[in-house]
Design a protein around this motif. Sequence first.
Motif, PDB file in Angstrom:
ATOM      1  N   LEU A   1       0.812  -1.219   0.000  1.00 21.60           N
ATOM      2  CA  LEU A   1       0.000   0.000   0.000  1.00 21.60           C
ATOM      3  C   LEU A   1       0.837   1.257   0.000  1.00 21.60           C
ATOM      4  O   LEU A   1       0.350   2.339  -0.359  1.00 21.60           O
ATOM      5  N   PHE A   2       2.130   1.180   0.369  1.00 21.41           N
ATOM      6  CA  PHE A   2       2.987   2.356   0.364  1.00 21.41           C
ATOM      7  C   PHE A   2       3.884   2.429  -0.872  1.00 21.41           C
ATOM      8  O   PHE A   2       4.896   3.138  -0.876  1.00 21.41           O
TER       9      PHE A   2
ATOM     10  N   PRO B   1      -7.569   4.073 -14.201  1.00 19.91           N
ATOM     11  CA  PRO B   1      -7.437   3.668 -12.796  1.00 19.91           C
ATOM     12  C   PRO B   1      -8.794   3.528 -12.111  1.00 19.91           C
ATOM     13  O   PRO B   1      -9.714   4.315 -12.353  1.00 19.91           O
ATOM     14  N   VAL B   2      -8.896   2.526 -11.245  1.00 16.12           N
ATOM     15  CA  VAL B   2     -10.123   2.263 -10.495  1.00 16.12           C
ATOM     16  C   VAL B   2      -9.769   2.170  -9.017  1.00 16.12           C
ATOM     17  O   VAL B   2      -8.884   1.405  -8.625  1.00 16.12           O
ATOM     18  N   ILE B   3     -10.467   2.955  -8.195  1.00 17.98           N
ATOM     19  CA  ILE B   3     -10.264   2.957  -6.742  1.00 17.98           C
ATOM     20  C   ILE B   3     -11.332   2.080  -6.104  1.00 17.98           C
ATOM     21  O   ILE B   3     -12.519   2.217  -6.415  1.00 17.98           O
ATOM     22  N   TYR B   4     -10.911   1.204  -5.211  1.00 16.95           N
ATOM     23  CA  TYR B   4     -11.864   0.406  -4.440  1.00 16.95           C
ATOM     24  C   TYR B   4     -12.138   1.094  -3.113  1.00 16.95           C
ATOM     25  O   TYR B   4     -11.214   1.465  -2.396  1.00 16.95           O
ATOM     26  N   GLY B   5     -13.407   1.274  -2.757  1.00 16.91           N
ATOM     27  CA  GLY B   5     -13.765   1.842  -1.461  1.00 16.91           C
ATOM     28  C   GLY B   5     -14.706   0.916  -0.731  1.00 16.91           C
ATOM     29  O   GLY B   5     -15.811   0.679  -1.199  1.00 16.91           O
ATOM     30  N   GLY B   6     -14.278   0.368   0.415  1.00 14.25           N
ATOM     31  CA  GLY B   6     -15.156  -0.599   1.046  1.00 14.25           C
ATOM     32  C   GLY B   6     -14.867  -0.965   2.477  1.00 14.25           C
ATOM     33  O   GLY B   6     -14.848  -2.146   2.824  1.00 14.25           O
ATOM     34  N   GLY B   7     -14.626   0.003   3.364  1.00  7.10           N
ATOM     35  CA  GLY B   7     -14.604  -0.283   4.792  1.00  7.10           C
ATOM     36  C   GLY B   7     -13.388  -1.003   5.319  1.00  7.10           C
ATOM     37  O   GLY B   7     -13.460  -1.651   6.368  1.00  7.10           O
ATOM     38  N   LEU B   8     -12.242  -0.915   4.653  1.00 10.15           N
ATOM     39  CA  LEU B   8     -11.031  -1.580   5.134  1.00 10.15           C
ATOM     40  C   LEU B   8     -10.308  -0.692   6.143  1.00 10.15           C
ATOM     41  O   LEU B   8     -10.228   0.518   5.968  1.00 10.15           O
TER      42      LEU B   8
ATOM     43  N   ILE C   1      -5.519  -4.840   3.694  1.00 10.21           N
ATOM     44  CA  ILE C   1      -5.367  -4.060   2.467  1.00 10.21           C
ATOM     45  C   ILE C   1      -4.307  -4.694   1.563  1.00 10.21           C
ATOM     46  O   ILE C   1      -4.533  -4.878   0.360  1.00 10.21           O
ATOM     47  N   ASN C   2      -3.160  -5.042   2.125  1.00 12.71           N
ATOM     48  CA  ASN C   2      -2.110  -5.662   1.314  1.00 12.71           C
ATOM     49  C   ASN C   2      -2.542  -7.016   0.770  1.00 12.71           C
ATOM     50  O   ASN C   2      -2.164  -7.399  -0.339  1.00 12.71           O
ATOM     51  N   GLU C   3      -3.356  -7.728   1.541  1.00  9.77           N
ATOM     52  CA  GLU C   3      -3.879  -9.007   1.056  1.00  9.77           C
ATOM     53  C   GLU C   3      -4.746  -8.797  -0.184  1.00  9.77           C
ATOM     54  O   GLU C   3      -4.602  -9.516  -1.186  1.00  9.77           O
ATOM     55  N   ILE C   4      -5.638  -7.819  -0.128  1.00 14.57           N
ATOM     56  CA  ILE C   4      -6.503  -7.545  -1.280  1.00 14.57           C
ATOM     57  C   ILE C   4      -5.687  -7.043  -2.466  1.00 14.57           C
ATOM     58  O   ILE C   4      -5.913  -7.455  -3.618  1.00 14.57           O
TER      59      ILE C   4
ATOM     60  N   PHE D   1      -5.726   0.396  -5.958  1.00 18.79           N
ATOM     61  CA  PHE D   1      -5.900   1.590  -5.138  1.00 18.79           C
ATOM     62  C   PHE D   1      -7.043   1.371  -4.153  1.00 18.79           C
ATOM     63  O   PHE D   1      -8.111   0.882  -4.526  1.00 18.79           O
ATOM     64  N   ILE D   2      -6.805   1.752  -2.910  1.00 22.58           N
ATOM     65  CA  ILE D   2      -7.764   1.543  -1.826  1.00 22.58           C
ATOM     66  C   ILE D   2      -8.201   2.891  -1.272  1.00 22.58           C
ATOM     67  O   ILE D   2      -7.378   3.745  -0.933  1.00 22.58           O
TER      68      ILE D   2
END
Length: 342
Positions: free
Chosen positions: A4-5, A264-271, A277-280, A288-289
């Motif tokens: 994620l970084f 680009p597509v950002i996922y938004g879902g309560g993480l 996050i790294n698993e997904i 992108f989260i």
Amino acid sequence: MKDLFDYCDFGDLKLNSRVIRTGLWESERESAGNFTPEIYTRYENIAASGVGLIITELFTFIARDAYSKYALTTNYTRFVREAKDLTEMVHIYGVPIFAQLGFVECNKRLEQNVSVNDLSVEDIRKIQTDFIIAAQKFDFAGFDGIQIAMGNSFFFSHFLNPSVNRREDNYGGNTLNRLRMILEIIKVLKQNTKLHINCRINAFDRDGLTVDEAIEIAKLLEKHGADSLQITCPHSQYVLTRDNAGEIPLVEAAERIIKEVDIPVIYGGGLNTQNKINEILNQTDIDFISMQRPFIADPSFLVEWQVSGNGESFCQTCHNCYAKKTSTCHLKPCSPEYYKKS
């Protein structure tokens, strides 16, 4: 292997991480709508934390929207000057910033909460014009882009939902027609501004919108000039529950959309944990989260995450920041140890 970084590209933008901060409501503005010192401080803490991209709290351009008292507004004299101070400060940390622009209810003259089906074409033109004027203000103020709020339960989402939109003109019927209002806005913005156009859309709505149709919407948005997408769903259906197979349905829906577009597509879902996050990121096509509530609980939490390597937000997902329409955490006075015990 993704992290994620990671430094990464987001269209033409360079991001310091894969984490996108999405705002919610703004409760700390002055009565006239002006930015306050608390707002500038919060944004500086977020920008300095290691976030990749900042998407603001909702800005409204509809003065009589019942929710406008919980949102920043573009409708005052010093807006561009104050907003420019904000973008210049955020850019010091090498972080791009988008303005989230939309509204919840449509009120005209003496009519309150007007349905998409009852809008005249002239009403639609007025909304489009006001939206474009507001977007141009963000361009003047140095924002890198805007997010068109057309997901969750924002007003534009009603146009896209076939069970809500029953119009029989060019703004109702098939998917292209129901999206036409937004596509016309995007066309004007691409011709007249330098803004990156991000569209926040529902991946599904159990009241009428399917994932298949969301894919069609995503493809049309890309074709007509959208630069990126954010995937979400109505708040009443927010997917923290799991289906029988143990998968998070919104992750699956986001992956299906990602496979069909080249933006680009950002996922938004309560993480709210670094490991999840790294698993997904590494088990899916998601790059992108988006996070909301953890930044409300602690605008600087990513600093600790970079040090620990297995960070977890002490946000309890109590939803009070959403329900009470504030940009502050209602559990924040308690120490982090409180959350570890609870």
